[in-house]
Design an enzyme around this catalytic site. Structure first.
Site, PDB file in Angstrom:
ATOM      1  NE  ARG A  42       6.550 -12.380   7.345  1.00 16.72           N
ATOM      2  CZ  ARG A  42       5.664 -12.225   6.365  1.00 16.72           C
ATOM      3  NH1 ARG A  42       5.667 -13.061   5.338  1.00 16.72           N
ATOM      4  NH2 ARG A  42       4.789 -11.254   6.407  1.00 16.72           N
TER       5      ARG A  42
ATOM      6  CG  ASP B 176       2.041  -6.387   0.244  1.00 15.27           C
ATOM      7  OD1 ASP B 176       2.706  -6.389   1.300  1.00 15.27           O
ATOM      8  OD2 ASP B 176       1.067  -7.138   0.064  1.00 15.27           O
TER       9      ASP B 176
END
Ligand code: S3P
Length: 425
Positions: free
Chosen positions: A118, A310
Site C-alpha cells: 500500500r 469502507d
C-alpha cells in the site's frame, strides 16, 4: 465457509467498538499524561497490532477485559525507538508514522504482505516537509522514521482525501513549532480531531480545514468507544436486501462522516430509522434500524465517498439487487485498500450472478430486484470482502462459499456468529 440463503434477517444486536476510534484511543493514550482507561474497546487483529506496537515502544498496556484496557501514557515525546510490526493495519502504520516524526529515536514500521503493497509516500512526504527524516522502500513499507525535536508546523493539502493522512499530519503537529493545518475539500472522518479536543489540544475546525496547535500535554482520562458503524454495515445491508427483514443495532457510532451508507440505503428504498441519539464523549451514538424494501438504483460520487469508503463493496451488492443502473465513481482509493477492492468486488459479485463492470474509480452495476444465484467468492485476504461474501450468501438463492472467511477477524472477530444469530432460514 459457505453462507446459505436466509429467509429473513431479524433481531437486535450490538457490535464491537469502533476500529478507527480504538486505534486512536490506544495511540493517544500512549502519548497521554498518566493513565487512560478505554471502555468498549474493539479488540480485533488490527487493534491488537496497535496494542503490541505501543508496547514495543515502551508503553504499558493493561488488559482489564476483552473490551477494556488501561494505557499508561509516557507523554507526548516519551516513546523510545524500535521496530514495530503493524500487521495488516494501515491506520496503525500511517498514524504511528506521524507520531514517531516528533519523537527522538529511530523507528522501523513493518507490515504484512498486503500492507507492504500500500502507498506510504502520502504520509512520508508531508512528514518530511515538517522536518522528519522518513524513508520508504520505493514508496512502501517498511518505513524508517528518524524523529526530530524540531518539527515545523505547516499547511498541507493532501493529494488524496484520507483520514489516515490527515491524522498523521495532525499528530506530528502536536510536537511541532507553530500551527499545523490540513486542508481537505472533501471532509473525511474526524475521530482524531474529536479525541484531540477531548484531550485538551487547541483544535480549530473550519469547513475545509483543521488546525492543531502544539499540545504540551494530552489528558484523556477515560474514553468510551461506540460500536463500529463499519462492522454494523453488513448486518444493516443484509436487512435491506432480504425481504421481510428488520435489524436494529444499538449503541452504534453514528458520526456523520461515517454514515454515508444510511443515506444511500434510504435513497435506494430501504427503511432506515435512527433513534436514541446521544453522545459518548464527543462522538455521536444512536440505535439504527433497517428494514427491507424494494430497492432502486442510485449514484455515488467522489463527494460522498469518504463517508462510506469502507462500505462501498456493500453498496455494489445492494445495487446488484436494485432496479436500474447504479454508478459508483470517485472511488479510486478502493484500489489501494487491503486488496484492490474494485476488482475483488467485480470478480466476486459477477461470479455470484451480478451484472457489474469495473471502472478505474468504481463500478457500473445493473441490478434486478431478485436474488442472485450465488457461487464462490475469494476474500483475497481482505476482511471487508469476506463480510461482503457473507451478506451476498444470505441474499442469494444458492449460498456463497467464501474462501478465506477467517480474515473477517481483522476487524470483527465473532462476525459470522453474530450474523448467524439474526438469520432465519
Ligand atoms: C481509516 C480511514 C480510511 C478507512 C480505513 C480507516 C481511519 O482510510 O478506509 O479503514 O481510521 O482513519 P483512508 O484514510 O486511507 O481513506
Amino acid at each position: 465457509m459457505t453462507v446459505e440463503p436466509a429467509a429473513q434477517v431479524v433481531g437486535h444486536v450490538v457490535v464491537p467498538g469502533d476500529k478507527s476510534i480504538s486505534h486512536r484511543a490506544v495511540l493517544l493514550g500512549a502519548l497521554g499524561e498518566g493513565k487512560t482507561r478505554i471502555r468498549g474497546f474493539g479488540r480485533s487483529g488490527d487493534t491488537r497490532a496497535t496494542i503490541e506496537a505501543v508496547r514495543a515502544l515502551g508503553v504499558e498496556v493493561e488488559d482489564v477485559a476483552d473490551d477494556e484496557l488501561v494505557v499508561a501514557g509516557v507523554g507526548l515525546r516519551g516513546l523510545h525507538g524500535g521496530a514495530v510490526d503493524c500487521g495488516n493495519a494501515g491506520t496503525l502504520m500511517r498514524l504511528l508514522a506521524g507520531i514517531c516524526a516528533g519523537q527522538e529515536g529511530e523507528f522501523t514500521l513493518e507490515g504484512d504482505e498486503s500492507l507492504s503493497a500500500r502507498p506510504m509516500e502520502r504520509v512520508a512526504a508531508p512528514l518530511r516537509r515538517m522536518g522528519a527524516d522518513v524513508e520508504t522502500a520505493d514508496g512502501h513499507a517498511p518505513l524508517t522514521v528518524r524523529g526530530s525535536a524540531a518539527l515545523r508546523g505547516v499547511e498541507i493539502e493532501p493529494e488524496v482525501a484520507s483520514a489516515q493522512v490527515k491524522s498523521a499530519i495532525l499528530l506530528a503537529g502536536l510536537n511541532a513549532a507553530g500551527s499545523t493545518t490540513v486542508v481537505e475539500r472533501v471532509p473525511t472522518r474526524d475521530h482524531t480531531e474529536l479525541m484531540l479536543e477531548a484531550a485538551g489540544v487547541p483544535v480549530r475546525r473550519r469547513p475545509a480545514s483543521v488546525t492543531v496547535e502544539p499540545a504540551g500535554a494530552l489528558r484523556l482520562g477515560e474514553i468510551v468507544v461506540p460500536g463500529d458503524f463499519s462492522s454494523a454495515a453488513p448486518l444493516l445491508v443484509a436487512a435491506a436486501l432480504v425481504p421481510g427483514s428488520d435489524v436494529t443495532v444499538h449503541d452504534l457510532g453514528v458520526n456523520p462522516r461515517r454514515t454515508g451508507l444510511l443515506d444511500v440505503l434510504e435513497r435506494m428504498g430501504a427503511r432506515v430509522s435512527v433513534f436514541d441519539r446521544r453522545r459518548e464523549g464527543r462522538e455521536p451514538v444512536a440505535s439504527v434500524q433497517v428494514q427491507s424494501g424494494e430497492l432502486v438504483a442510485t449514484d455515488v460520487g467522489a463527494e460522498e465517498v469518504p463517508a462510506l469508503v469502507d462500505e462501498l463493496p456493500l453498496v455494489a451488492l445492494l445495487a446488484s439487487h436494485a432496479r436500474g443502473e447504479t454508478r459508483v465513481t470517485g472511488a479510486a482509493e478502493l484500489r489501494v485498500k487491503e486488496t484492490d477492492r474494485i476488482e475483488a468486488v467485480t470478480d466476486g459479485l459477477r461470479a455470484a450472478g451480478a451484472r457489474i463492470h469495473s471502472l478505474d474509480d468504481g463500478w457500473t452495476i445493473t441490478g434486478v430486484p431478485a436474488r442472485l444465484r450465488g457461487g464462490h467468492l475469494d476474500a483475497r485476504g481482505d476482511h471487508r470482502i469476506a463480510m461482503l461474501g457473507a451478506v451476498a450468501g444470505l441474499a442469494s438463492r444458492e449460498g456463497v462459499a467464501i474462501e478465506g472467511a477467517d480474515t473477517a477477524a481483522i476487524s470483527f472477530p465473532g462476525f459470522f456468529e453474530l450474523l448467524d444469530s439474526v438469520t432465519r432460514r
